[in-house]
Design a protein around this motif. Structure first.
Motif, PDB file in Angstrom:
ATOM      1  N   ASP A 155       0.827  -1.210   0.000  1.00 22.28           N
ATOM      2  CA  ASP A 155       0.000   0.000   0.000  1.00 22.28           C
ATOM      3  C   ASP A 155       0.859   1.256   0.000  1.00 22.28           C
ATOM      4  O   ASP A 155       0.361   2.375   0.014  1.00 22.28           O
ATOM      5  N   ASN A 156       2.187   1.074   0.017  1.00 21.40           N
ATOM      6  CA  ASN A 156       3.100   2.212  -0.078  1.00 21.40           C
ATOM      7  C   ASN A 156       4.379   1.771  -0.774  1.00 21.40           C
ATOM      8  O   ASN A 156       4.677   0.578  -0.865  1.00 21.40           O
ATOM      9  N   VAL A 157       5.132   2.756  -1.238  1.00 20.01           N
ATOM     10  CA  VAL A 157       6.377   2.497  -1.961  1.00 20.01           C
ATOM     11  C   VAL A 157       7.469   3.386  -1.367  1.00 20.01           C
ATOM     12  O   VAL A 157       7.295   4.606  -1.274  1.00 20.01           O
ATOM     13  N   PRO A 158       8.617   2.793  -0.956  1.00 23.22           N
ATOM     14  CA  PRO A 158       9.736   3.598  -0.457  1.00 23.22           C
ATOM     15  C   PRO A 158      10.555   4.177  -1.608  1.00 23.22           C
ATOM     16  O   PRO A 158      11.105   3.439  -2.429  1.00 23.22           O
ATOM     17  N   LEU A 159      10.620   5.498  -1.657  1.00 25.02           N
ATOM     18  CA  LEU A 159      11.343   6.198  -2.713  1.00 25.02           C
ATOM     19  C   LEU A 159      12.506   6.977  -2.119  1.00 25.02           C
ATOM     20  O   LEU A 159      12.622   7.121  -0.903  1.00 25.02           O
ATOM     21  N   GLY A 160      13.351   7.509  -2.995  1.00 27.09           N
ATOM     22  CA  GLY A 160      14.436   8.384  -2.565  1.00 27.09           C
ATOM     23  C   GLY A 160      14.678   9.469  -3.596  1.00 27.09           C
ATOM     24  O   GLY A 160      14.712   9.197  -4.795  1.00 27.09           O
ATOM     25  N   LEU A 161      14.818  10.710  -3.139  1.00 23.79           N
ATOM     26  CA  LEU A 161      15.189  11.830  -4.009  1.00 23.79           C
ATOM     27  C   LEU A 161      16.687  12.046  -3.823  1.00 23.79           C
ATOM     28  O   LEU A 161      17.140  12.477  -2.763  1.00 23.79           O
ATOM     29  N   GLN A 162      17.465  11.732  -4.859  1.00 30.80           N
ATOM     30  CA  GLN A 162      18.923  11.684  -4.756  1.00 30.80           C
ATOM     31  C   GLN A 162      19.569  12.931  -5.354  1.00 30.80           C
ATOM     32  O   GLN A 162      19.196  13.375  -6.436  1.00 30.80           O
TER      33      GLN A 162
END
Length: 280
Positions: A10-17
């Motif tokens: 129900d969620n997705v772990p993202l990263g702004l690099q």
């Protein structure tokens, strides 16, 4: 993304690099005396209910009398995307704006896209990188070997500094603290007084306040960092002992002043004039 698909999630772990050249920085969520943090407009995304940013601990940059907080080198800001339809494909469309500064400041703008199918949510090659910086996100936890004690307003005539007492299970190395309060409040670089064993210290932080405001009674968010130890805590500022003592001395001085004037008036009364020479 730390995962290659959304199946069962129900969620997705993202990263702004960000990868920054030497001498360049970007800003933390509370940038300090100048700058602004990275921002994203998610309009145009599909199957997106919301985003939660997680900010790794910043570092301090002191230049020309300004105190700013941010990152240099490489940083990944973890972002958790909540899906409107769990397990369904997600299409992210992001318009990113940030500010990178060295001797000059340059606005950064980028159009970013990421599409994830509703397939197996296996880890990607970025999973460990995102986890590395997620581990640098401070939390309000005990047992970290570092703690915040009393937070008081100090200074005269009005309290214009924060005094933050900190405790550590092992000697402190180079602690720093990043206060956040409601708009209009600003904070400078702390002055640190260590105990003899360096297991405790008092950080006195100068503050600028909106007109008519007081530090005592305000709720501040404190991010405390000492090397690889860090925590974040929201605390209400209490009235400092120094401020209470100064108020008592001010009251005593006023009473003594009134008493002196009363005695002076008494000595100038006509019935006292004949004996002034005796008194002298």
């Amino acid at each position: 993304s730390a995962v290659a698909g959304t199946e069962g999630r129900d969620n997705v772990p993202l990263g702004l690099q960000f990868r920054l050249a030497d001498g360049w920085k970007i800003y933390w969520r509370a940038p300090g005396d100048a700058g602004y943090p990275p921002e994203i407009d998610w309009n145009g995304s599909d199957n997106l209910a919301g985003m939660a940013w997680r900010w790794p601990v910043p570092e301090r940059f002191s230049l020309f009398g300004l105190e700013t907080y941010g990152y240099h080198g490489e940083v990944v800001i973890p972002i958790r995307a909540t899906l409107s339809q769990p397990g369904a494909p997600v299409a992210l469309r992001a318009e990113m704006n940030a500010l990178a500064c060295s001797d000059i400041c340059v606005p950064l703008a980028a159009s970013l896209t990421l599409d994830l199918a509703g397939t197996e949510a296996r880890p990607t090659v970025f999973a460990q990188l995102i986890d590395k910086f997620r581990a640098r996100v401070p939390k309000n936890l005990s047992g970290l070997g570092l703690d915040i004690g009393q937070v008081t307003a100090v200074g005269t005539p009005e309290p214009h500094s924060l005094a933050v007492s900190i405790l550590a299970t092992t000697p402190l190395d180079a602690p720093d603290i990043f206060p956040e309060a409601r708009p209009g409040f600003a904070f400078g670089k702390p002055d640190i007084t260590f105990s003899a064993d360096r297991r405790s210290a008092v950080l006195t932080i100068p503050a600028s306040l909106p007109v008519g405001s007081r530090l005592a009674g305000e709720t501040v968010t404190l991010t405390l960092v000492d090397g690889d130890r860090f925590l974040e805590r929201k605390i209400m500022v209490s009235e400092g002992v120094e401020s209470e003592a100064s108020n008592r001395w001010a009251a005593l001085a006023a009473v003594l002043g009134i008493a002196f004037l009363g005695g002076l008036v008494l000595n100038l009364m006509p019935c006292v004039l004949p004996v002034l020479s005796l008194k002298l």
